[in-house]
Design a protein around this motif. Structure first.
Motif: not given
Length: 458
Positions: A314-328
């Protein structure tokens, strides 16, 4: 193939098939002349590792740590000075609160109300499994592997009579830096404008051929709309494709990826140089060395995509301060197949499944895992969420959806290709953080209130 021609000649394309906050405006294409996004990886990249070498002791230690970790959280939640109790002790007339993992009393077969066991940690009760009587519980939703707290009694030491099931709370809230947020939203290139993010998940071609017509249509849409960020989740060249299974392809998976995927991404980046492209692998990817979950990132330098950002799964990252978690990984399908639910009032099933992930603070809480999902116990710590995200992206065969679970926007973008037909993808429009009249940002504002999500049928 006929199916690919049908997609090419269809009358309606890129139609909205689901929406959240549809009243919010979307950015105009004319405003997309420069890079407006700052992408920051939060979870460190998963390093390469040897799989199929896990030890039973390491596996049991990892499972035990999950119980202890969420047990501590429950103890803090209810201010239990001495922590959770041992539910296996007999003659407990007084109520107790105990924490453990939900198990089935049979090694095979689906969980049901009469087969639920509570497995304790080795520290509290030597890992014992105690049957549970759920007759007094009006509402519950349980699955194997779920960590729960039980309030009840055990007068004989052989059966817990449950009076209340307590679910762990969500992970701690995000702690944000106001100065950094302001720079992301109002300085540099953003200038207070909304950003848009396209999210697609494979497979990217139909079952009848390897022409990648759905991907071609999707990239064409990206070329026209010029999103600020494009997130593409594998599989890109799937081991499950019928032609590959039958041995009807005479080219290598790497060559298929180069000709059908890499070239199209490079063409997009030429026409829309400000678009930030992110690739996330899948266990079915033939172009990756790790056919299991979790996975290190794809080496894009070997695939001719040096300018594309690759992330772990999985990936945890921020785009312009918005936290996104992805589990593929299709955890939603695994939960759906293994869950038992008894509700007095009808509840939204997809929202409930998404809530399980957030409550367990784990992107794959089902144990044992589904037969089609290969897991590595040594990498279990990579599946935990340290903080509650703003967006939780869960790719699944279940119907595409967008749900608000408390303050978390949960999205299943669907698959871009569904066997013989085109599928769906998601488009997010995130407006900038609101300002105060006296200056600064409204730090208590909710991200979901300024986010529009469109689920697009290709």
């Amino acid at each position: 193939s006929k199916a690919s021609l049908a997609i090419f000649n269809r009358e309606a394309s890129n139609t909205i098939d689901g929406q959240f906050n549809g009243q919010l405006k979307i950015p105009t294409i004319s405003s997309k002349k420069y890079k407006k996004t700052h992408v920051e990886v939060i979870q460190p990249d998963i390093k390469t590792y040897r799989y199929m070498f896990e030890k039973l002791k390491d596996k049991s230690d990892g499972l035990d740590e999950q119980i202890e970790f969420l047990g501590d959280r429950v103890g803090q939640q209810f201010e239990l000075k001495e922590g959770c109790e041992d539910p296996s002790k007999p003659s407990q007339v007084d109520e107790f609160i105990a924490v453990g993992r939900v198990c089935c009393d049979a090694t095979e077969g689906k969980l049901n109300a009469s087969s639920v066991l509570l497995e304790t940690s080795r520290e509290i009760s030597h890992g014992k499994r105690i049957p549970m009587d759920l007759g007094g519980i009006k509402d519950y939703s349980l699955f194997p592997g779920q960590i729960i707290a039980i309030q009840g009694i055990n007068t004989t030491g052989k059966m817990i009579v449950a009076e209340k099931i307590i679910m762990p709370s969500f992970p701690p809230p995000l702690v944000r830096d106001e100065e950094a947020l302001y720079k992301c939203n109002y300085e540099k290139n953003t200038k207070g404008e909304p950003i848009d993010i396209f999210i697609a998940a494979g497979p990217y071609t139909l079952d009848e051929d390897l022409s990648y017509q759905p991907l071609n249509e999707f990239i064409q849409s990206c070329t026209e709309n010029k999103p600020d960020v494009l997130i593409m989740m594998g599989p890109f060249v799937s081991e499950k494709h019928p032609m590959i299974i039958r041995g009807e392809s005479d080219v290598s998976p790497e060559q298929i990826f180069e000709e059908q995927v890499s070239q199209r991404i490079r063409e997009l980046m030429k026409t829309s140089p400000h678009t930030h492209v992110i690739l996330i692998p899948h266990a079915h990817d033939l172009i990756h060395d790790y056919p299991l979950f979790p996975q290190p990132k794809i080496d894009t330098s070997k695939l001719g995509l040096e300018k594309v950002q690759s992330m772990s799964n999985p990936a945890t990252f921020e785009i312009n301060g918005n936290r996104i978690v992805i589990g593929n990984v299709d955890i939603l399908m695994s939960l759906s197949n293994s869950e038992i639910s008894h509700q007095q009032r009808r509840t939204d099933r997809l929202e409930r499944l998404s809530r399980h992930i957030l409550e367990q603070q784990n992107l794959y809480p089902v144990f044992p895992p589904a037969a089609e999902d290969s897991m590595d116990a040594a990498c279990l710590p990579n599946l935990f969420m340290a903080e509650t995200p703003d967006f939780l992206i869960l790719n699944s065969q279940l119907i595409h959806f967008v749900k608000l679970v408390d303050d978390v926007v949960c999205i299943n973008p669907g698959h871009l290709s569904k066997k013989g037909a085109s599928g769906t993808y998601a488009k997010l429009t995130i407006h900038p953080w609101p300002k105060k009249q006296e200056g600064g940002l409204k730090m208590d504002a909710k991200v979901w209130e300024r986010t529009r999500v469109d689920l697009i049928r290709l």
